[in-house]
Design an enzyme around this catalytic site. Structure first.
Site, PDB file in Angstrom:
ATOM      1  N   HIS A 148       0.808  -1.219   0.000  1.00 18.87           N
ATOM      2  CA  HIS A 148       0.000   0.000   0.000  1.00 18.87           C
ATOM      3  C   HIS A 148       0.841   1.270   0.000  1.00 18.87           C
ATOM      4  O   HIS A 148       0.587   2.172  -0.811  1.00 18.87           O
ATOM      5  CB  HIS A 148      -0.981   0.027   1.161  1.00 18.87           C
ATOM      6  CG  HIS A 148      -1.958   1.154   1.032  1.00 18.87           C
ATOM      7  ND1 HIS A 148      -3.025   1.111   0.179  1.00 18.87           N
ATOM      8  CD2 HIS A 148      -1.991   2.380   1.617  1.00 18.87           C
ATOM      9  CE1 HIS A 148      -3.693   2.261   0.237  1.00 18.87           C
ATOM     10  NE2 HIS A 148      -3.088   3.047   1.105  1.00 18.87           N
TER      11      HIS A 148
ATOM     12  N   PHE B  22      -6.957   0.535 -10.296  1.00 19.41           N
ATOM     13  CA  PHE B  22      -5.505   0.673 -10.353  1.00 19.41           C
ATOM     14  C   PHE B  22      -5.088   1.546 -11.542  1.00 19.41           C
ATOM     15  O   PHE B  22      -4.210   2.402 -11.426  1.00 19.41           O
ATOM     16  CB  PHE B  22      -4.871  -0.715 -10.463  1.00 19.41           C
ATOM     17  CG  PHE B  22      -3.408  -0.751 -10.154  1.00 19.41           C
ATOM     18  CD1 PHE B  22      -2.962  -0.693  -8.854  1.00 19.41           C
ATOM     19  CD2 PHE B  22      -2.468  -0.848 -11.171  1.00 19.41           C
ATOM     20  CE1 PHE B  22      -1.605  -0.729  -8.558  1.00 19.41           C
ATOM     21  CE2 PHE B  22      -1.117  -0.887 -10.889  1.00 19.41           C
ATOM     22  CZ  PHE B  22      -0.689  -0.825  -9.582  1.00 19.41           C
ATOM     23  N   HIS B  23      -5.760   1.352 -12.682  1.00 22.24           N
ATOM     24  CA  HIS B  23      -5.397   2.125 -13.865  1.00 22.24           C
ATOM     25  C   HIS B  23      -5.865   3.575 -13.769  1.00 22.24           C
ATOM     26  O   HIS B  23      -5.210   4.473 -14.304  1.00 22.24           O
ATOM     27  CB  HIS B  23      -5.976   1.467 -15.123  1.00 22.24           C
ATOM     28  CG  HIS B  23      -5.209   0.274 -15.581  1.00 22.24           C
ATOM     29  ND1 HIS B  23      -5.472  -1.006 -15.134  1.00 22.24           N
ATOM     30  CD2 HIS B  23      -4.158   0.151 -16.435  1.00 22.24           C
ATOM     31  CE1 HIS B  23      -4.627  -1.850 -15.710  1.00 22.24           C
ATOM     32  NE2 HIS B  23      -3.820  -1.178 -16.494  1.00 22.24           N
TER      33      HIS B  23
ATOM     34  N   ARG C 147      -7.002 -11.310 -12.745  1.00 23.93           N
ATOM     35  CA  ARG C 147      -5.903 -12.265 -12.614  1.00 23.93           C
ATOM     36  C   ARG C 147      -6.164 -13.587 -13.334  1.00 23.93           C
ATOM     37  O   ARG C 147      -5.632 -14.625 -12.957  1.00 23.93           O
ATOM     38  CB  ARG C 147      -5.617 -12.571 -11.141  1.00 23.93           C
ATOM     39  CG  ARG C 147      -5.004 -11.422 -10.358  1.00 23.93           C
ATOM     40  CD  ARG C 147      -4.577 -11.948  -9.000  1.00 23.93           C
ATOM     41  NE  ARG C 147      -3.873 -10.947  -8.241  1.00 23.93           N
ATOM     42  CZ  ARG C 147      -4.205 -10.556  -7.009  1.00 23.93           C
ATOM     43  NH1 ARG C 147      -5.244 -11.081  -6.403  1.00 23.93           N
ATOM     44  NH2 ARG C 147      -3.504  -9.653  -6.377  1.00 23.93           N
TER      45      ARG C 147
END
Length: 550
Positions: free
Chosen positions: A217, A369-370, A434
């Site tokens: 993190h 995340f992107h 994933r």
């Protein structure tokens, strides 16, 4: 202009950074087409190799090399040229980091390290992959020590002065990085390497995950804080005003040191073996990070309004239209900031237990995340690139390159909106992350996910294709800026280093008392981690042998 030796150091870091960016973005393009069933990889290459390399090269290698290029340039500019000892250690750090990068990447290429970006046990890579990661971290530590040493040398010569804000922020980020790396160093050296080389038979999976997220993190803030540095210091220079508040900026960075590290359990809300009390405690500390982020937003919009009104902006939003929108350095960073609004909101969702239950391990996380790292951080780095390379090479930025830079940031924005929006919606519907198999063996319910205009893999692939086009345009701009831009004939033609200098006369000196803040940080870490980690060690299950699935 900084000295030639320091410029050379920074340029070498930029070259490695964008080599990793080139390969990593190509691998990202392959992923979106694999998930769309539009591409079948050859037998010698599989989806999980591609996924691992994409994550490592972009999220770790590209960001780290670029950050150190930015730090080296800024520290040389604000504190003076590096001494011979500091410069030697920086080169040594660069060499060790690069050796580690080559080893780890080679292991991924030959199919010996398809363990995904987070390298979760019990997935097992070749032991040399973990050695490469360890060397990578050691190299960054050496570079970090050189930067700290340069800072200490300046402080000895300026005992009664607070350091320039750029130097303060650099040291804050290095401190955060070194403390955060303790977790990944511990798990790699004492768990993964002995296990991968067969010195021990099993690994404590839950302990390894906890130590990884102790690092994982704050790694996000290692990426974000250099972007924040540009927001705090480059933006005021570009819009023609002073830094909004020196003391507010320093306090914000200190709060990131305190509250971004002892929060890893919010990534493990569904993991067994960790008491709900400790998950609750670390989730509460996670929400504390919102405070310095909001402080940053307040400071930035104060900077924008102050600039716009000085230039004649009237009414509630008249200042907005007075900002330097024709300057690609400003526009790219402003768009990056704008993307951080939905990105930050998504982070609050991820850290909330009930909502995390809904989106855990789905494509939502990939989209988040992107839209946080892939846009606010990366686009800020793009904005920095447009002036950093011409500054280091002594060249002038032509109008043609500036127009191409505008096309590049616009296409990157469009591609990211399409791809990340599709990922968010598909994740809400239940599409997994994933995995190359995303339709649950063509189950009718799963197939319904992909019928929407946005919620389908075709939209994601279109967005990914636009992103790849934008990335290739950026690579062209980088190469052209390094080697082909015309040399600046006069001082007026040279690209400046647009870092604003702040007035720190009224800034409390205790804000630069590093031992105080490091001590409080370790106290918070001890409170959040000591008992749960002891419990994971004392009541450890038998452990797991390694699995190599692909």
């Amino acid at each position: 202009m900084i000295c030639k030796q320091d410029r050379k150091l920074a340029i070498y870091h930029i070259l490695i950074a964008y080599l990793a960016f080139l390969i990593g973005t190509f691998l990202g393009l392959l992923q979106v087409f694999i998930r769309n069933d539009g591409l079948e990889l050859p037998k010698w290459l599989d989806y999980y190799q591609v996924l691992t390399a994409h994550g490592v090269l972009l999220a770790l290698v590209f960001t780290t090399y670029f950050i150190f290029a930015f730090f080296i340039t800024g520290m040389s500019k604000t504190l003076g040229d590096f001494g011979p000892k500091a410069r030697l250690v920086l080169w040594l750090g660069f060499l060790v980091t690069t050796i580690g990068t080559v080893i780890a990447t080679f292991m991924i290429i030959i199919g010996e390290a398809s363990v995904l970006y987070t390298f979760y046990a019990p997935l097992q890579a070749n032991g040399w992959y973990y050695v490469g990661l360890a060397l990578f971290i050691v190299g960054t530590w050496l570079s970090g020590f050189a930067l700290v040493g340069h800072y200490v040398s300046w402080k000895k010569s300026n005992r009664k002065q607070l350091s320039p804000l750029f130097a303060f922020m650099t040291i804050s980020t290095i401190i955060l990085w070194k403390i955060a790396c303790l977790g990944v160093v511990a798990t790699v050296l004492f768990q993964f390497i002995p296990w991968a080389f067969g010195w021990v038979d099993t690994i404590n999976v839950e302990l390894s995950r906890s130590l990884f997220w102790y690092f994982g993190h704050p790694l996000v803030y290692f990426w974000l804080l250099p972007a924040y540095m540009a927001w705090y210091l480059v933006i005021p220079k570009l819009v023609g005003v002073e830094v909004f508040s020196d003391s507010l900026a320093r306090l914000a960075f200190i709060l990131f040191i305190l509250f971004s590290i002892p929060v890893g359990f919010h990534h493990q809300l569904v993991d067994p073996g960790i008491s709900s009390f400790w998950k609750f405690l670390q989730t509460s500390l996670t929400f504390m990070v919102i405070i310095p982020s909001l402080m940053t937003a307040f400071s930035l919009f104060g900077t924008f309004e102050r600039s716009g009104r000085r230039k004649g902006g009237r009414g509630l939003f008249g200042w907005f239209f007075k900002l330097p929108w024709k300057d690609v350095r400003f526009t790219s960073i402003f768009i990056a900031m704008f993307f951080f609004i939905p990105g930050g909101a998504g982070g609050i969702i991820n850290a909330s237990f009930q909502l995390n239950e809904l989106i855990h391990n789905t494509l939502w996380v990939v989209g988040h995340f992107h839209i946080t790292v892939g846009t606010p951080v990366t686009m800020t780095f793009m904005g920095i690139t447009f002036w950093l390379i011409p500054y280091l090479t002594g060249r002038k930025l032509t109008k043609t390159i500036q127009k191409l830079a505008f096309i590049q940031i616009i296409t990157w924005s469009i591609g990211m909106v399409l791809m990340s929006t599709a990922q968010h919606i598909l994740g809400l519907l239940g599409a997994p992350r994933r995995t190359a198999y995303s339709a649950y063996n063509n189950h009718p319910t799963a197939m319904e996910w992909f019928n929407g205009l946005i919620s389908n893999h075709i939209t994601m692939a279109i967005g990914g294709t636009i992103l790849f086009f934008s990335a290739m345009l950026l690579i062209f701009i980088v190469i052209y800026s390094l080697f082909l831009l015309p040399k600046a004939d006069s001082l007026g033609d040279r690209v400046e280093f647009p870092i604003a200098m702040s007035d720190n006369k009224d800034t409390p000196k205790f804000l630069e008392n590093w031992w105080l803040w490091i001590g409080i940080s370790f106290a918070l870490i001890a409170i959040a981690y000591t008992i749960p980690l002891m419990d994971l060690i004392q009541h450890a299950p038998p452990g797991s042998k390694g699995f190599k699935m692909w």
